[in-house]
Scaffold this active site. Sequence first.
Site, short mmCIF file in Angstrom:
data_model
loop_
_atom_site.label_atom_id
_atom_site.label_comp_id
_atom_site.label_asym_id
_atom_site.label_seq_id
_atom_site.Cartn_x
_atom_site.Cartn_y
_atom_site.Cartn_z
CB SER A 1 -2.16 -11.00 -1.21
OG SER A 1 -2.69 -10.20 -0.19
CB THR B 1 -0.91 0.01 1.26
OG1 THR B 1 -1.75 -1.13 1.19
CG2 THR B 1 -1.78 1.25 1.32
N1 ASP Z 1 -2.73 -5.41 0.46
C1 ASP Z 1 -1.61 -4.61 0.89
C2 ASP Z 1 -0.35 -5.48 0.82
O1 ASP Z 1 -0.13 -6.25 1.69
C3 ASP Z 1 -1.84 -4.08 2.25
C4 ASP Z 1 -0.73 -3.21 2.80
O2 ASP Z 1 0.25 -2.91 2.17
O3 ASP Z 1 -0.83 -2.78 3.94
O4 ASP Z 1 0.38 -5.38 -0.13
#
Ligand code: ASP
Length: 339
Positions: free
Chosen positions: A58, A12
């Site tokens: 993910s 993110t």
């Molecule tokens: N979905 C994002 C990831 O893990 C969430 C984040 O970065 O906090 O890449």
Amino acid sequence: MCQILIIYTGGTIGMMTDPRTKTLVPINFEQIMENVPELERLNCRIMVHSFEDVIDSSNMSPAIWGQLAGLIQKHYHEVDGFVVLHGSDTMAFSASALSFMLENLAKPVIFTGSQLPISAIRTDAKENLMTAIELAKAKKNDKVRVPEVCIYFDYKLFRGNRAFKYNSSKFEAFRSPNYPVLAESGVHLRFSINDIRPAGEEELIVHKNLVNDVGVLKLYPGISPKVVETIVNSDVRGIVMETFGAGNTTTDQWFIDLLKGAIDNGKVIVDISQCKVGTVELGRYETSKALKDIGVANGYDMTFEAAITKTMYLLSQFDDPKEITRWMETDIRGELTVS
Ligand code: ASP
């Protein structure tokens, strides 16, 4: 002048809303840098390695952990420390994995990321990034202050293999209830010196190839023989079993027989608790006595993330299940407390 390598994997911190799909997708590192002009003012040379395919974490994998470990090995003698920008979703898995892959580590490897993209007005990314760099270069009397794989998030520095993501919407995304925080950032950076592992004294050894032959058996009242059988007889060499309370399971004979059969066939089963705080105590209750007798490994107070990645690491090092079981129960990177 100090020298830090920032490794950007995605997450993110560097995401932006795709106007077409309206979903958050990773952007390139130059766009991140534009949002943090303060980086120029650090009295430190910052080198950057951006992965070609920046990802939502993910999509993280043991192969990418291998690349990360390789990069750290390549630049180990050039820099004072590393900052790994990574999505928070699987950050605790990656930090745990790297803690096992980097044997004799003597420099900081600080994972960080954020809950809001760095371009967002209320972002938590800037503080996380700036302080992660401060921690990666922190020294006292010429000695590195945190020669560990860590996670820095929301003013706290955690041992990587003790932390887990517990909140998907607060800035305080991580916790480490079974081990104290290693440092806190406020007006000053305060280090808990007695809780930080000493730097490795031997040369760094990098283990790049984890073995992902690992399954998970999460218990619940009513779990059927068919489900347990499918998991314990599947084609894996190691099983992380998430049990109740202090490591307890049903005492039903069919269940114990299935576990025993798997262990007799060369599988390693490690017992960790579904509780986030506390430790497994095999043999404390009648409901864990048989597990001890048939050779289930005691995972003590390991996080799920540490147990999974430690199993992958041990499978890459040893063939003999008894040896794997012995190391599983031993503290090798500060990941468990033998009680
Ligand atoms: N979905 C994002 C990831 O893990 C969430 C984040 O970065 O906090 O890449």
